[in-house]
Each structure stands twice: as structure tokens, then as C-alpha cells.
Design a protein around this motif. Structure first.
Motif, PDB file in Angstrom:
ATOM      1  N   GLY A   1      -6.807  -0.322  -7.892  1.00  0.00           N
ATOM      2  CA  GLY A   1      -6.276   0.359  -8.970  1.00  0.00           C
ATOM      3  C   GLY A   1      -7.244   1.431  -9.463  1.00  0.00           C
ATOM      4  N   ASP A   2      -7.056   2.230 -10.237  1.00  0.00           N
ATOM      5  CA  ASP A   2      -7.821   3.442 -10.832  1.00  0.00           C
ATOM      6  C   ASP A   2      -8.024   3.200 -12.178  1.00  0.00           C
ATOM      7  OD1 ASP A   2      -9.002   5.776 -11.586  1.00  0.00           O
ATOM      8  OD2 ASP A   2      -8.474   6.594  -9.718  1.00  0.00           O
TER       9      ASP A   2
ATOM     10  N   THR B   1       0.915  -1.199  -0.083  1.00  0.00           N
ATOM     11  CA  THR B   1      -0.005  -0.061  -0.137  1.00  0.00           C
ATOM     12  C   THR B   1       0.776   1.430   0.062  1.00  0.00           C
ATOM     13  OG1 THR B   1      -1.762   1.134   1.253  1.00  0.00           O
ATOM     14  CG2 THR B   1      -0.055   0.130   2.422  1.00  0.00           C
ATOM     15  N   MET B   2       0.456   2.334  -0.609  1.00  0.00           N
ATOM     16  CA  MET B   2       0.788   3.669  -0.550  1.00  0.00           C
ATOM     17  C   MET B   2       0.336   4.537   0.381  1.00  0.00           C
ATOM     18  SD  MET B   2       3.551   4.412  -2.506  1.00  0.00           S
ATOM     19  CE  MET B   2       3.774   4.876  -4.022  1.00  0.00           C
ATOM     20  N   THR B   3      -1.209   4.334   0.354  1.00  0.00           N
ATOM     21  CA  THR B   3      -1.753   5.546   1.100  1.00  0.00           C
ATOM     22  C   THR B   3      -2.965   4.951   1.846  1.00  0.00           C
ATOM     23  OG1 THR B   3      -3.517   5.870  -0.660  1.00  0.00           O
ATOM     24  CG2 THR B   3      -1.607   7.546  -0.432  1.00  0.00           C
ATOM     25  N   GLY B   4      -2.641   3.497   2.218  1.00  0.00           N
ATOM     26  CA  GLY B   4      -3.314   2.741   3.369  1.00  0.00           C
ATOM     27  C   GLY B   4      -4.680   2.287   2.824  1.00  0.00           C
ATOM     28  N   THR B   5      -5.204   2.219   1.811  1.00  0.00           N
ATOM     29  CA  THR B   5      -6.391   1.492   1.532  1.00  0.00           C
ATOM     30  C   THR B   5      -6.448   0.008   1.424  1.00  0.00           C
ATOM     31  OG1 THR B   5      -6.627   3.519  -0.265  1.00  0.00           O
ATOM     32  CG2 THR B   5      -8.267   1.539  -0.267  1.00  0.00           C
ATOM     33  N   ALA B   6      -5.184  -0.397   0.899  1.00  0.00           N
ATOM     34  CA  ALA B   6      -5.149  -1.835   1.046  1.00  0.00           C
ATOM     35  C   ALA B   6      -4.876  -2.585   2.518  1.00  0.00           C
ATOM     36  CB  ALA B   6      -3.857  -2.504   0.157  1.00  0.00           C
TER      37      ALA B   6
ATOM     38  N   THR C   1      -1.949   1.227 -17.191  1.00  0.00           N
ATOM     39  CA  THR C   1      -1.530   0.519 -16.163  1.00  0.00           C
ATOM     40  C   THR C   1      -2.432  -0.026 -15.078  1.00  0.00           C
ATOM     41  OG1 THR C   1      -0.974   2.521 -15.160  1.00  0.00           O
ATOM     42  CG2 THR C   1       0.851   1.656 -16.435  1.00  0.00           C
ATOM     43  N   PHE C   2      -3.829  -0.283 -15.618  1.00  0.00           N
ATOM     44  CA  PHE C   2      -4.822  -0.354 -14.416  1.00  0.00           C
ATOM     45  C   PHE C   2      -4.447  -1.621 -13.967  1.00  0.00           C
ATOM     46  CE2 PHE C   2      -9.048  -1.990 -13.700  1.00  0.00           C
ATOM     47  CZ  PHE C   2      -9.367  -1.382 -12.617  1.00  0.00           C
ATOM     48  N   ASN C   3      -4.298  -1.734 -12.831  1.00  0.00           N
ATOM     49  CA  ASN C   3      -4.325  -2.747 -11.653  1.00  0.00           C
ATOM     50  C   ASN C   3      -2.913  -3.747 -11.977  1.00  0.00           C
ATOM     51  OD1 ASN C   3      -5.725  -3.993  -9.071  1.00  0.00           O
ATOM     52  ND2 ASN C   3      -7.306  -3.077 -10.571  1.00  0.00           N
TER      53      ASN C   3
ATOM     54  N   SER D   1      -2.069  -2.354  -3.952  1.00  0.00           N
ATOM     55  CA  SER D   1      -2.420  -1.067  -4.985  1.00  0.00           C
ATOM     56  C   SER D   1      -1.298  -1.006  -6.082  1.00  0.00           C
ATOM     57  CB  SER D   1      -2.443   0.072  -4.205  1.00  0.00           C
ATOM     58  OG  SER D   1      -1.424   0.356  -3.712  1.00  0.00           O
ATOM     59  N   THR D   2      -1.722  -0.240  -6.815  1.00  0.00           N
ATOM     60  CA  THR D   2      -0.439  -0.114  -8.091  1.00  0.00           C
ATOM     61  C   THR D   2      -0.263   1.643  -8.321  1.00  0.00           C
ATOM     62  OG1 THR D   2      -1.519  -1.687  -9.526  1.00  0.00           O
ATOM     63  CG2 THR D   2      -0.446   0.122 -10.560  1.00  0.00           C
ATOM     64  N   TYR D   3       0.896   1.651  -8.314  1.00  0.00           N
ATOM     65  CA  TYR D   3       1.447   3.133  -8.366  1.00  0.00           C
ATOM     66  C   TYR D   3       2.505   3.407  -9.634  1.00  0.00           C
ATOM     67  CZ  TYR D   3      -0.907   5.052  -4.674  1.00  0.00           C
ATOM     68  OH  TYR D   3      -1.940   5.472  -3.804  1.00  0.00           O
ATOM     69  N   GLY D   4       2.739   4.560  -9.777  1.00  0.00           N
ATOM     70  CA  GLY D   4       3.639   4.817 -10.868  1.00  0.00           C
ATOM     71  C   GLY D   4       3.250   4.568 -12.227  1.00  0.00           C
TER      72      GLY D   4
HETATM   73  C1  LIG Z   1       0.323   8.819  -7.722  1.00  0.00           C
HETATM   74  C2  LIG Z   1      -0.489   7.929  -8.136  1.00  0.00           C
HETATM   75  C3  LIG Z   1      -0.310   6.912  -9.212  1.00  0.00           C
HETATM   76  C4  LIG Z   1      -1.258   5.850  -9.457  1.00  0.00           C
HETATM   77  N1  LIG Z   1      -0.887   4.712 -10.224  1.00  0.00           N
HETATM   78  C5  LIG Z   1      -1.816   3.902 -10.606  1.00  0.00           C
HETATM   79  C6  LIG Z   1      -1.690   2.953 -11.815  1.00  0.00           C
HETATM   80  O1  LIG Z   1      -0.549   3.000 -12.585  1.00  0.00           O
HETATM   81  N2  LIG Z   1      -2.435   2.090 -12.013  1.00  0.00           N
HETATM   82  C7  LIG Z   1      -3.703   1.701 -11.221  1.00  0.00           C
HETATM   83  O2  LIG Z   1      -4.551   1.001 -11.478  1.00  0.00           O
HETATM   84  N3  LIG Z   1      -4.043   2.686 -10.199  1.00  0.00           N
HETATM   85  C8  LIG Z   1      -3.064   3.830  -9.881  1.00  0.00           C
HETATM   86  N4  LIG Z   1      -3.215   4.444  -8.703  1.00  0.00           N
HETATM   87  C9  LIG Z   1      -4.451   4.518  -8.047  1.00  0.00           C
HETATM   88  C10 LIG Z   1      -4.222   3.544  -6.678  1.00  0.00           C
HETATM   89  O3  LIG Z   1      -3.640   2.301  -6.834  1.00  0.00           O
HETATM   90  C11 LIG Z   1      -5.776   3.449  -6.077  1.00  0.00           C
HETATM   91  O4  LIG Z   1      -5.802   4.679  -5.804  1.00  0.00           O
HETATM   92  C12 LIG Z   1      -5.451   2.604  -5.000  1.00  0.00           C
HETATM   93  O5  LIG Z   1      -6.819   2.270  -4.214  1.00  0.00           O
HETATM   94  C13 LIG Z   1      -4.614   3.229  -3.557  1.00  0.00           C
HETATM   95  O6  LIG Z   1      -4.518   2.174  -2.830  1.00  0.00           O
HETATM   96  P1  LIG Z   1      -3.574   2.214  -1.596  1.00  0.00           P
HETATM   97  O7  LIG Z   1      -4.269   3.396  -0.595  1.00  0.00           O
HETATM   98  O8  LIG Z   1      -3.687   1.039  -0.730  1.00  0.00           O
HETATM   99  O9  LIG Z   1      -2.159   2.652  -1.868  1.00  0.00           O
HETATM  100  C14 LIG Z   1      -2.470   5.479  -8.634  1.00  0.00           C
HETATM  101  C15 LIG Z   1      -2.630   6.489  -7.540  1.00  0.00           C
HETATM  102  C16 LIG Z   1      -2.013   7.686  -7.521  1.00  0.00           C
HETATM  103  C17 LIG Z   1      -2.182   8.580  -6.153  1.00  0.00           C
END
Ligand SMILES: Cc1cc2nc3c(=O)[nH]c(=O)nc-3n(C[C@H](O)[C@H](O)[C@H](O)COP(=O)(O)O)c2cc1C
Length: 159
Positions: A95-96, A11-16, A102-104, A59-62
Motif C-alpha cells: 500500500g501507500d 496486483t494492479m501494476t505488477g509490484t505484487a 485506506t492504507f493497506n 496491493s490496495t486500490y480505489g
Molecule cells: C490509483 C491508486 C490508488 C491507490 N489506492 C491505495 C489505497 O487506497 N490504499 C493503499 O494503501 N494504497 C493505495 N495505492 C498504492 C498501491 O497499493 C501501491 O503502490 C502498491 O505497491 C501497488 O502494487 P501493485 O503494483 O502490485 O498493484 C494506490 C495506488 C494507485 C496508483
């Protein structure tokens, strides 16, 4: 065999983390399955190499990457390549869909890594969409009910 599920959290921001806690609460309330939650921060491949049933919530980031707290764990598993024949797992991806390309992807990366090392995927991946109209924890708890039933079936087949 004891019924136990280990929940690993990327997780990055706690949702997971919230999702993992809600899954654990559901297991405690509705099943005889014990569970424990491990943030991936300080994990290495050893937790998987020991075998067992795992739910991976990430979650997925970057650019479709695993979250920062999962990176060391992911890289350690990829580098040390443990034999995961004794691992059964399912992935809940957060994801989003606004990140179309890059969804999920992080959830998919975990699936590819673990199955490539011999682990058995017991249920399809949850692909939660933060731009959709369901809360991640609601979607994940519903998904987890089916996923843990699949663990039961896989155990029964192996017995
Ligand atoms: C800076 C940033 C980059 C993200 N990149 C992706 C991505 O590449 N693919 C995706 O499916 N979701 C992406 N997301 C959405 C997060 O994965 C999603 O909001 C998730 O619920 C966050 O969970 P977490 O709080 O556990 O980290 C991104 C969100 C942020 C803020």
C-alpha cells in the motif's frame, strides 16, 4: 506432510507479482519448501477449499479495495463461503501511506474474509508502504522467512 506453499497474487501494476517471484526465489534457494504462484485473475474459491498453506500478496486500490484482478476471486470466496478449517495463511499487503484512510485495507479484507471462514492466520500482516524507504520485495522476502517458519510450527502442532 509435503511442504508446499501456494502464493496468490492480487496486483494492479505488477509490484505484487515481483514480490511473489522474489519470495519464490528465496524459498527455492533457502528452503525445501515447494511453491507456486497464481495470479488471482482466474481463480475461484476452489483453490482455498482444497486446503493448504497460502501466502496472499495483494496491493490496495480505489477506496481501499482489492485490485481489479482479485475482485472476482474475493467475491467468489465471500459468496460461496467454503469451510477453510484446513487453510493456513499469511498476508503481505502492499500500500501507500499517503492514502491515510485506506492504507493497506485490501490485505486486511483478505484476513477478515479468510479467518471468518475458519482459516488460521499464522503470521502478522506485512503492511508495506510505497512511500517508505524499503523496496516491497526486500521487505516481503524478510517477512516471508518468518511466515514460512510459522507454517512449519502450525504443521508441527497439528501433527
Ligand atoms: C490509483 C491508486 C490508488 C491507490 N489506492 C491505495 C489505497 O487506497 N490504499 C493503499 O494503501 N494504497 C493505495 N495505492 C498504492 C498501491 O497499493 C501501491 O503502490 C502498491 O505497491 C501497488 O502494487 P501493485 O503494483 O502490485 O498493484 C494506490 C495506488 C494507485 C496508483
Amino acid at each position: 506432510m509435503a511442504k508446499h506453499v501456494t502464493i496468490l497474487v492480487g496486483t494492479m501494476t505488477g509490484t505484487a507479482e515481483i514480490v511473489a517471484e522474489e519470495i519464490k526465489a528465496m524459498l527455492d534457494a533457502e528452503t525445501a519448501i515447494g511453491s507456486e504462484i497464481h495470479p488471482m485473475d482466474s481463480l475461484d474459491a476452489g483453490i482455498l477449499a482444497a486446503g493448504g498453506d497460502f501466502l496472499i500478496v495483494t496491493s490496495t486500490y480505489g477506496q481501499g479495495d482489492v485490485p481489479d484482478n482479485a475482485r472476482g476471486f474475493f467475491e467468489d470466496v465471500a459468496r460461496t463461503r467454503p469451510d477453510l478449517e484446513q487453510v493456513r495463511f499469511a498476508v503481505a499487503g502492499l500500500g501507500d501511506s499517503t492514502y491515510q484512510d485506506t492504507f493497506n485495507h485490501a490485505g486486511e479484507k483478505f484476513e477478515v474474509l479468510l479467518t471468518g471462514l475458519g482459516a488460521t492466520r499464522v503470521a502478522g500482516r506485512l503492511k508495506h508502504d510505497a512511500s517508505g524507504d524499503t523496496l516491497a520485495e526486500d521487505a516481503a522476502v524478510e517477512w516471508a522467512r518468518d511466515a514460512v517458519a510459522s507454517f512449519e510450527e502450525a504443521r508441527a502442532e497439528a501433527a
